[in-house]
Design a protein around this motif. Structure first.
Motif, mmCIF file in Angstrom:
data_model
loop_
_atom_site.group_PDB
_atom_site.id
_atom_site.type_symbol
_atom_site.label_atom_id
_atom_site.label_comp_id
_atom_site.label_asym_id
_atom_site.label_seq_id
_atom_site.Cartn_x
_atom_site.Cartn_y
_atom_site.Cartn_z
ATOM 1 N N GLU A 177 0.856 -1.177 0.000
ATOM 2 C CA GLU A 177 0.000 0.000 0.000
ATOM 3 C C GLU A 177 0.897 1.233 0.000
ATOM 4 O OE1 GLU A 177 -3.657 -0.300 2.636
ATOM 5 O OE2 GLU A 177 -2.332 -1.774 3.577
ATOM 6 N N PHE A 178 0.801 2.017 -1.055
ATOM 7 C CA PHE A 178 1.549 3.267 -1.157
ATOM 8 C C PHE A 178 0.623 4.371 -0.659
ATOM 9 C CE2 PHE A 178 3.387 0.306 -4.095
ATOM 10 C CZ PHE A 178 4.744 0.554 -4.061
ATOM 11 N N MET A 179 0.869 4.811 0.565
ATOM 12 C CA MET A 179 -0.033 5.746 1.211
ATOM 13 C C MET A 179 0.191 7.176 0.694
ATOM 14 S SD MET A 179 -1.474 3.437 2.948
ATOM 15 C CE MET A 179 -2.642 4.490 3.820
ATOM 16 N N ASP A 180 -0.937 7.850 0.388
ATOM 17 C CA ASP A 180 -0.875 9.238 -0.049
ATOM 18 C C ASP A 180 0.263 9.427 -1.047
ATOM 19 O OD1 ASP A 180 -1.359 11.964 -0.188
ATOM 20 O OD2 ASP A 180 -0.155 12.421 1.583
ATOM 21 N N PRO A 181 0.230 8.687 -2.166
ATOM 22 C CA PRO A 181 1.404 8.640 -3.049
ATOM 23 C C PRO A 181 1.682 9.913 -3.831
ATOM 24 C CG PRO A 181 -0.436 7.512 -4.071
ATOM 25 C CD PRO A 181 -0.879 7.865 -2.680
ATOM 26 N N ALA A 182 0.717 10.813 -3.906
ATOM 27 C CA ALA A 182 0.922 12.026 -4.695
ATOM 28 C C ALA A 182 1.720 13.050 -3.918
ATOM 29 C CB ALA A 182 -0.430 12.621 -5.094
ATOM 30 N N ALA A 183 2.491 13.853 -4.659
ATOM 31 C CA ALA A 183 3.226 14.951 -4.029
ATOM 32 C C ALA A 183 2.232 15.950 -3.452
ATOM 33 C CB ALA A 183 4.127 15.630 -5.041
ATOM 34 N N GLU A 184 2.649 16.648 -2.404
ATOM 35 C CA GLU A 184 1.729 17.508 -1.671
ATOM 36 C C GLU A 184 2.028 18.993 -1.790
ATOM 37 O OE1 GLU A 184 2.276 15.966 2.196
ATOM 38 O OE2 GLU A 184 1.030 14.208 1.881
ATOM 39 N N GLU A 185 3.302 19.336 -2.027
ATOM 40 C CA GLU A 185 3.651 20.748 -2.003
ATOM 41 C C GLU A 185 2.943 21.483 -3.131
ATOM 42 O OE1 GLU A 185 5.633 18.254 -2.060
ATOM 43 O OE2 GLU A 185 6.847 18.294 -0.245
ATOM 44 N N PRO A 186 2.400 22.668 -2.859
ATOM 45 C CA PRO A 186 1.628 23.388 -3.858
ATOM 46 C C PRO A 186 2.477 24.078 -4.916
ATOM 47 C CG PRO A 186 1.770 24.676 -1.847
ATOM 48 C CD PRO A 186 2.413 23.359 -1.545
ATOM 49 N N ASP A 187 3.781 24.168 -4.723
ATOM 50 C CA ASP A 187 4.601 24.908 -5.665
ATOM 51 C C ASP A 187 5.173 23.989 -6.741
ATOM 52 O OD1 ASP A 187 6.114 23.653 -3.678
ATOM 53 O OD2 ASP A 187 7.880 24.828 -4.206
ATOM 54 N N GLY A 188 5.067 24.388 -7.993
ATOM 55 C CA GLY A 188 5.731 23.765 -9.128
ATOM 56 C C GLY A 188 5.878 22.271 -9.051
ATOM 57 N N GLY A 189 7.139 21.795 -8.918
ATOM 58 C CA GLY A 189 7.440 20.379 -9.018
ATOM 59 C C GLY A 189 6.896 19.535 -7.900
ATOM 60 N N GLY A 190 6.286 20.118 -6.874
ATOM 61 C CA GLY A 190 5.819 19.312 -5.769
ATOM 62 C C GLY A 190 4.386 18.865 -5.866
ATOM 63 N N ALA A 191 3.554 19.514 -6.681
ATOM 64 C CA ALA A 191 2.142 19.184 -6.743
ATOM 65 C C ALA A 191 1.915 17.903 -7.532
ATOM 66 C CB ALA A 191 1.372 20.331 -7.379
ATOM 67 N N MET A 192 0.763 17.227 -7.259
ATOM 68 C CA MET A 192 0.461 16.012 -8.011
ATOM 69 C C MET A 192 0.403 16.332 -9.494
ATOM 70 S SD MET A 192 -2.425 13.072 -7.550
ATOM 71 C CE MET A 192 -3.878 14.107 -7.495
ATOM 72 N N PHE A 193 -0.274 17.421 -9.865
ATOM 73 C CA PHE A 193 -0.263 17.910 -11.235
ATOM 74 C C PHE A 193 0.486 19.239 -11.204
ATOM 75 C CE2 PHE A 193 -4.086 15.213 -11.120
ATOM 76 C CZ PHE A 193 -3.773 14.340 -12.154
ATOM 77 N N PRO A 194 1.788 19.238 -11.450
ATOM 78 C CA PRO A 194 2.604 20.441 -11.260
ATOM 79 C C PRO A 194 2.128 21.655 -12.032
ATOM 80 C CG PRO A 194 3.996 18.515 -11.545
ATOM 81 C CD PRO A 194 2.599 18.074 -11.840
ATOM 82 N N THR A 195 1.493 21.438 -13.191
ATOM 83 C CA THR A 195 1.015 22.577 -13.971
ATOM 84 C C THR A 195 -0.397 22.982 -13.585
ATOM 85 O OG1 THR A 195 0.055 21.179 -15.703
ATOM 86 C CG2 THR A 195 2.387 21.778 -15.936
ATOM 87 N N GLY A 196 -1.049 22.172 -12.744
ATOM 88 C CA GLY A 196 -2.432 22.428 -12.378
ATOM 89 C C GLY A 196 -3.432 21.829 -13.345
ATOM 90 N N ASN A 197 -2.962 21.151 -14.379
ATOM 91 C CA ASN A 197 -3.831 20.574 -15.402
ATOM 92 C C ASN A 197 -3.669 19.063 -15.460
ATOM 93 O OD1 ASN A 197 -4.441 23.272 -16.282
ATOM 94 N ND2 ASN A 197 -2.497 23.264 -17.401
ATOM 95 N N VAL A 198 -4.737 18.358 -15.826
ATOM 96 C CA VAL A 198 -4.624 16.906 -15.999
ATOM 97 C C VAL A 198 -4.089 16.568 -17.381
ATOM 98 C CG1 VAL A 198 -6.418 16.365 -14.311
ATOM 99 C CG2 VAL A 198 -7.045 16.662 -16.724
ATOM 100 N N VAL A 199 -4.174 17.495 -18.307
ATOM 101 C CA VAL A 199 -3.576 17.337 -19.638
ATOM 102 C C VAL A 199 -2.984 18.670 -20.064
ATOM 103 C CG1 VAL A 199 -3.942 16.810 -22.080
ATOM 104 C CG2 VAL A 199 -5.152 15.487 -20.352
ATOM 105 N N ASP A 200 -1.771 18.637 -20.597
ATOM 106 C CA ASP A 200 -1.089 19.833 -21.080
ATOM 107 C C ASP A 200 -0.641 19.634 -22.515
ATOM 108 O OD1 ASP A 200 -0.534 21.891 -18.808
ATOM 109 O OD2 ASP A 200 -0.112 19.946 -17.879
ATOM 110 N N ASP A 201 -0.335 20.731 -23.189
ATOM 111 C CA ASP A 201 0.392 20.689 -24.451
ATOM 112 C C ASP A 201 1.874 20.849 -24.113
ATOM 113 O OD1 ASP A 201 -1.780 20.403 -26.249
ATOM 114 O OD2 ASP A 201 -2.232 22.533 -26.042
#
Length: 403
Positions: A177-201
């Motif tokens: 069990e990988f608990m809370d596997p997503a990154a948590e920090e809100p800045d840039g490289g730390g967020a689960m979706f670093p760009t804030g989008n689920v899909v980017d160009d």
């Protein structure tokens, strides 16, 4: 002329999932190698047999692939609620470099077994028969992994009938069990979706612009559509690894993805961060023949995924990338989710070069943001050899500074 004797260091050679690595207890290492720094890296490079310009790691324990050029350092945890601290090093094959930036999900399956067998878990926590729960602190990424290890007559059970595609022989099942596997920090490289989008160009100069899901869960991963880069998702290793131009193109994509994710500040830094991020491409279900000759039918899988590790297409699937796949599949609108048919789902079975793998993830929308409680998958592990590794004194330094 006299030559110094070799160092003799207690070690265990273990398979975990579809990877192999050399395991150490931190306090068994020479004192100057118990902390991060050149002494530790020099020692482990020499253990594995890197850097090797021949690319074979003949004079070391490595197996000359990204799956077998690995080291693990374990110690009793001082962190409340945890049994063992787990530090993973991905060793480059032809360069004097160890990447400490991420976890190895496959070798995570062996950590609990090693900890139980080597006195890192209190004896009263180990049942006579049943399942022992080991709480692991993954020090590279500051996350908790819970391993459920079968026990028979007070000892770790390694044999069994659990089959894992990419591993020839069956063994005992270890659930992770990988608990809370997503990154948590809100800045840039730390967020689960670093760009804030689920899909980017994702713009890659000289290569093209591609739809991409940039996710940091389990391990930072760049997901692309197979068709967008000229593939079907049914490829085996030779189709990619035998094409130097394709590998160079993937590395360029990886470097620009790392920059977009905030993992590096300059493109040149990607060369010293080879373990992360991963690059993977996805496609809808299709029939293919796995590397073992096993036929995989389209109805056997929800989607197809191929992933690169340390610059080469992986022979199966990295465990941490499987966590990223499970997490992304659970979140509507990601490329992984769309390839699997879209909608909400708590598990997905995907096809990889060696066969199939099922991974589950529990995702929920909290205050408009996606969160993942845990990702779950099963692997297996066993001890291959235990005793001591030997390292020529002084040659570790020479390996880093050849004349």
């Amino acid at each position: 002329m006299s030559y110094p004797a070799q160092l003799k260091i207690p070690a265990t050679y273990m398979r975990g999932g579809t990877s192999k690595g050399v395991f150490f207890i931190r306090d068994d290492l020479p004192e100057d190698a118990r902390q991060p720094g050149p002494a530790r890296d020099q020692l482990l490079l020499r253990v594995i047999g890197s850097p090797d310009p021949y690319g074979k790691q003949i004079d070391g324990m490595g197996g000359a692939t990204s799956s077998t050029s690995k080291t693990v350092i374990l110690s009793k945890s001082t962190r409340p609620g945890h049994d063992v601290d787990y530090l993973f090093g991905q060793v480059a094959i032809d360069a004097a470099f160890i990447d400490w930036s991420g976890n190895c999900g496959n070798l995570s399956a062996a950590v609990g077994s090693f900890a139980l067998s080597n006195g890192l878990v209190p004896a009263e926590r180990i049942p006579r028969n049943g399942v022992a729960t080991v709480r692991i602190w993954q020090a590279n990424i500051a996350k908790t992994i819970i391993a459920h290890v079968p026990i028979t007559e007070g000892a770790v059970q390694e044999t069994g009938d659990f089959e894992l595609d990419g591993v020839t022989f069956p063994a005992a099942e270890v659930q992770l069990e990988f608990m809370d596997p997503a990154a948590e920090e809100p800045d840039g490289g730390g967020a689960m979706f670093p760009t804030g989008n689920v899909v980017d160009d994702l713009q890659v100069p000289g290569v093209g612009t591609f739809k991409a899901t940039l996710i940091n869960a389990g391990i930072p991963t760049i997901f692309l559509n197979a068709a967008d880069i000229g593939y079907t998702g049914t490829e085996l290793q030779d189709a990619i690894n035998g094409d130097p131009q394709a590998l160079a193109r993937f590395e360029t994509i990886r470097a620009h993805g790392a920059l977009r994710m905030g993992l590096i500040d300059e493109l040149s830094e990607a060369a010293t961060r080879q373990h992360t991020p991963k690059v993977a491409f996805v496609a809808g279900p299709a029939a293919y023949t796995a590397s073992s000759g096993k036929a995989v039918a389209a109805c056997d899988v929800d989607l197809l995924v191929r992933a690169l590790s340390m610059g080469k297409l992986h022979h199966a699937m990295m465990g941490t990338a499987a966590v990223a796949i499970g997490t992304a599949a659970a979140i509507p609108g990601t490329l992984v989710n769309l390839a699997a048919g879209g909608g909400e789902r708590q598990s997905v079975r995907f096809g990889h070069p060696s066969g199939t793998l099922r991974v589950g993830a529990q995702a929920e929308l909290v205050d408009g943001q996606w969160a993942v409680v845990k990702a779950i998958m099963s692997r297996s592990a066993r001890v291959l050899m235990e005793g001591w590794v030997r390292v020529p004194r002084g040659e570790a330094v020479t390996a880093l500074n050849p004349a």
